[in-house]
Design a protein around this motif. Structure first.
Motif, PDB file in Angstrom:
ATOM      1  N   ALA A  25       0.793  -1.225   0.000  1.00  0.00           N
ATOM      2  CA  ALA A  25       0.000   0.000   0.000  1.00  0.00           C
ATOM      3  C   ALA A  25       0.828   1.280   0.000  1.00  0.00           C
ATOM      4  CB  ALA A  25      -0.929  -0.003   1.217  1.00  0.00           C
ATOM      5  N   THR A  70      -5.568   5.805   6.567  1.00  0.00           N
ATOM      6  CA  THR A  70      -6.712   4.893   6.575  1.00  0.00           C
ATOM      7  C   THR A  70      -6.447   3.652   5.727  1.00  0.00           C
ATOM      8  OG1 THR A  70      -8.201   6.756   6.922  1.00  0.00           O
ATOM      9  CG2 THR A  70      -9.188   4.718   6.119  1.00  0.00           C
ATOM     10  N   GLU A  71      -5.879   3.840   4.554  1.00  0.00           N
ATOM     11  CA  GLU A  71      -5.583   2.707   3.671  1.00  0.00           C
ATOM     12  C   GLU A  71      -4.540   1.774   4.291  1.00  0.00           C
ATOM     13  OE1 GLU A  71      -3.804   1.700  -0.753  1.00  0.00           O
ATOM     14  OE2 GLU A  71      -4.264   3.768  -0.230  1.00  0.00           O
ATOM     15  N   VAL A  73      -3.833   1.373   7.566  1.00  0.00           N
ATOM     16  CA  VAL A  73      -4.431   0.673   8.706  1.00  0.00           C
ATOM     17  C   VAL A  73      -5.339  -0.453   8.212  1.00  0.00           C
ATOM     18  CG1 VAL A  73      -5.989   0.917  10.684  1.00  0.00           C
ATOM     19  CG2 VAL A  73      -4.213   2.629  10.280  1.00  0.00           C
ATOM     20  N   ARG A  74      -6.108  -0.198   7.168  1.00  0.00           N
ATOM     21  CA  ARG A  74      -6.970  -1.237   6.596  1.00  0.00           C
ATOM     22  C   ARG A  74      -6.145  -2.400   6.056  1.00  0.00           C
ATOM     23  NH1 ARG A  74      -7.753  -2.339   1.833  1.00  0.00           N
ATOM     24  NH2 ARG A  74      -7.239  -0.325   0.949  1.00  0.00           N
ATOM     25  N   ALA A  75      -5.047  -2.092   5.365  1.00  0.00           N
ATOM     26  CA  ALA A  75      -4.189  -3.144   4.810  1.00  0.00           C
ATOM     27  C   ALA A  75      -3.631  -4.036   5.910  1.00  0.00           C
ATOM     28  CB  ALA A  75      -3.060  -2.530   3.990  1.00  0.00           C
ATOM     29  N   ALA A  77      -4.942  -4.404   8.941  1.00  0.00           N
ATOM     30  CA  ALA A  77      -6.082  -5.095   9.553  1.00  0.00           C
ATOM     31  C   ALA A  77      -6.477  -6.337   8.755  1.00  0.00           C
ATOM     32  CB  ALA A  77      -7.269  -4.152   9.683  1.00  0.00           C
ATOM     33  N   GLU A  78      -6.352  -6.274   7.441  1.00  0.00           N
ATOM     34  CA  GLU A  78      -6.742  -7.388   6.580  1.00  0.00           C
ATOM     35  C   GLU A  78      -5.622  -8.411   6.362  1.00  0.00           C
ATOM     36  OE1 GLU A  78      -8.186  -5.494   3.038  1.00  0.00           O
ATOM     37  OE2 GLU A  78     -10.004  -4.774   4.031  1.00  0.00           O
ATOM     38  N   SER A  79      -4.428  -8.131   6.888  1.00  0.00           N
ATOM     39  CA  SER A  79      -3.315  -9.064   6.703  1.00  0.00           C
ATOM     40  C   SER A  79      -3.530 -10.333   7.523  1.00  0.00           C
ATOM     41  CB  SER A  79      -1.985  -8.394   7.085  1.00  0.00           C
ATOM     42  OG  SER A  79      -1.940  -8.115   8.471  1.00  0.00           O
ATOM     43  N   TRP A  87      -1.813   0.308  16.860  1.00  0.00           N
ATOM     44  CA  TRP A  87      -1.235   1.332  16.003  1.00  0.00           C
ATOM     45  C   TRP A  87      -1.502   2.718  16.579  1.00  0.00           C
ATOM     46  CZ3 TRP A  87      -4.161   5.051  13.457  1.00  0.00           C
ATOM     47  CH2 TRP A  87      -5.536   4.831  13.432  1.00  0.00           C
TER      48      TRP A  87
END
Length: 99
Positions: A25, A70-71, A73-75, A77-79, A87
């Motif tokens: 990302a 945001t991107e 943190v989402r990446a 979270a989805e790992s 974080w």
């Protein structure tokens, strides 16, 4: 847009997974620090860590524009990691390079 220091605290065994998610990302340089956490909050701990009271963690740090947070943190979270990741984001007031 101000820059942020974005830090992810994760189990040492999850570092490569979290770094891979961040790398997908962002192109920002990533700094990894091994840290030892001693405390009473064991919600992120494995059984052995709870017994010793010492959590082996790594801090993964990078500087990013605030609109990228945001991107990222989402990446993370989805790992596909084993344990939770904490974080935080802190604004960069000043920075530079000394030669």
């Amino acid at each position: 847009m101000p820059d942020l220091v974005l830090t992810f605290h994760c189990a040492t065994r999850d570092v490569e997974t979290v770094v891979a998610a961040i790398r997908a990302a962002s192109q920002a340089p990533i700094h990894i620090h091994d840290i030892a956490v001693r405390g009473r909050d064991f919600s992120d701990a494995r059984t052995a860590e709870r017994v010793t009271g010492n959590l082996d963690r790594s801090a993964i740090e990078l500087i990013v524009a605030d609109d990228a947070m945001t991107e990222l943190v989402r990446a993370v979270a989805e790992s596909r990691r084993d344990l939770p990741v904490r974080w935080r984001a802190v604004p960069v007031v000043a920075r530079g390079r000394l030669a």
